[in-house]
Write an enzyme that holds these catalytic residues in place. Structure first.
Site, PDB file in Angstrom:
ATOM      1  N   CYS A  87      44.697  49.058  39.636  1.00 15.05           N
ATOM      2  CA  CYS A  87      46.134  48.225  39.070  1.00 15.05           C
ATOM      3  C   CYS A  87      45.169  48.634  37.371  1.00 15.05           C
ATOM      4  CB  CYS A  87      45.743  47.357  38.852  1.00 15.05           C
ATOM      5  SG  CYS A  87      46.759  46.058  37.913  1.00 15.05           S
ATOM      6  N   GLU A  88      45.586  49.133  36.584  1.00 13.38           N
ATOM      7  CA  GLU A  88      44.835  49.463  35.018  1.00 13.38           C
ATOM      8  C   GLU A  88      45.021  48.109  34.533  1.00 13.38           C
ATOM      9  OE1 GLU A  88      48.817  50.159  32.498  1.00 13.38           O
ATOM     10  OE2 GLU A  88      48.689  52.146  33.711  1.00 13.38           O
ATOM     11  N   HIS A  89      45.535  46.513  34.590  1.00 13.50           N
ATOM     12  CA  HIS A  89      45.478  45.672  34.007  1.00 13.50           C
ATOM     13  C   HIS A  89      44.431  45.065  34.198  1.00 13.50           C
ATOM     14  CE1 HIS A  89      50.257  45.760  34.369  1.00 13.50           C
ATOM     15  NE2 HIS A  89      50.259  46.309  33.294  1.00 13.50           N
ATOM     16  N   HIS A  90      44.025  44.897  36.144  1.00 14.33           N
ATOM     17  CA  HIS A  90      42.209  44.297  36.197  1.00 14.33           C
ATOM     18  C   HIS A  90      41.618  45.380  36.418  1.00 14.33           C
ATOM     19  CE1 HIS A  90      45.794  41.211  36.287  1.00 14.33           C
ATOM     20  NE2 HIS A  90      45.168  41.136  35.540  1.00 14.33           N
ATOM     21  N   GLN A 128      52.236  50.014  40.474  1.00 16.12           N
ATOM     22  CA  GLN A 128      53.313  50.790  41.140  1.00 16.12           C
ATOM     23  C   GLN A 128      54.449  51.042  40.452  1.00 16.12           C
ATOM     24  OE1 GLN A 128      52.831  48.023  44.619  1.00 16.12           O
ATOM     25  NE2 GLN A 128      54.728  48.810  45.132  1.00 16.12           N
ATOM     26  N   HIS A 156      48.160  44.179  46.380  1.00 17.63           N
ATOM     27  CA  HIS A 156      47.558  44.277  45.180  1.00 17.63           C
ATOM     28  C   HIS A 156      46.188  42.516  45.029  1.00 17.63           C
ATOM     29  CE1 HIS A 156      50.185  46.886  42.690  1.00 17.63           C
ATOM     30  NE2 HIS A 156      50.844  46.522  43.483  1.00 17.63           N
ATOM     31  N   CYS A 158      44.872  42.616  42.602  1.00 22.21           N
ATOM     32  CA  CYS A 158      44.671  41.428  41.942  1.00 22.21           C
ATOM     33  C   CYS A 158      45.393  39.775  41.962  1.00 22.21           C
ATOM     34  CB  CYS A 158      45.555  42.220  40.397  1.00 22.21           C
ATOM     35  SG  CYS A 158      46.862  42.708  40.183  1.00 22.21           S
TER      36      CYS A 158
END
Length: 195
Positions: A87-90, A128, A156, A158
């Site tokens: 995941c690019e956010h976390h 995703q 996920h 996250c």
């Protein structure tokens, strides 16, 4: 696709990432010189390079390496393709499976190439939703089939280990082109086959 250490890990990049990881450990209140952590920065650096190896791969080239003339015009479905992405956010993993189908238009590709395309795009910092569309577009652009269908189901971490902490939540995304988009019958056949 197997890689040698030389192909996957650039020593200079590994050293630079490791230096930053060492500083992160210090900022978290750890002693990066502690026995259990001495090699951690290098391990994390190599892990990150492996998890993002898709940046050095081209999905369309993978498919074009194995295109064959074939008059078959029924659905080709590869389902339950394992995928591991970040995941690019976390920068935490999301893990799941992809179901990919296409309807040939005079050309087919090797079945393993579809799984390699999934791997290529999954091994990047991702969301995703974009991953689903990138797989569809890659196959559509490289093979020019009558249609492509992609469904991804993933969990996920996250969402599981931080934040909302919902360990049983599964995210499903889909992307369709051509006959899968215009024909409810074709789309429903695909969806019934992956159930």
């Amino acid at each position: 696709m197997a890689y040698t250490a030389e192909e996957l890990y650039d020593n200079k990049t590994t050293e630079e990432i490791a230096a930053h990881v060492k500083e992160i450990l210090r900022l978290l209140g750890e002693n990066p010189e502690r026995e259990g952590l001495v090699k951690t920065p290098e391990r994390v650096a190599k892990s990150l390079q492996f998890l993002t190896k898709g940046y050095s791969q081209n999905g369309e080239d993978i498919i074009r390496a194995a295109i064959f003339d074939e008059e078959y015009q029924q659905m080709v479905l590869i389902k339950d393709i394992e995928l591991y992405s970040t995941c690019e956010h976390h920068m935490l993993p999301f893990i799941g499976k992809a179901h990919v189908a296409y309807i040939p238009n005079g050309k087919i590709t090797g079945l393993s190439k579809i799984a390699r395309v999934v791997e290529t795009f999954a091994r990047r910092l991702q969301v995703q939703e974009r991953l689903t569309v990138e797989i569809r577009d890659c196959i559509q652009n490289a093979l020019h089939p009558l249609g492509v269908a992609v469904v991804i189901e993933a969990t996920h971490t996250c969402m599981q280990v931080r934040g909302v902490q919902k360990s049983n939540a599964i995210t499903t995304t889909s992307a369709f082109s051509g006959a899968f988009l215009t024909s409810a019958r074709t789309r429903n056949e695909f969806l019934n086959l992956i159930r």
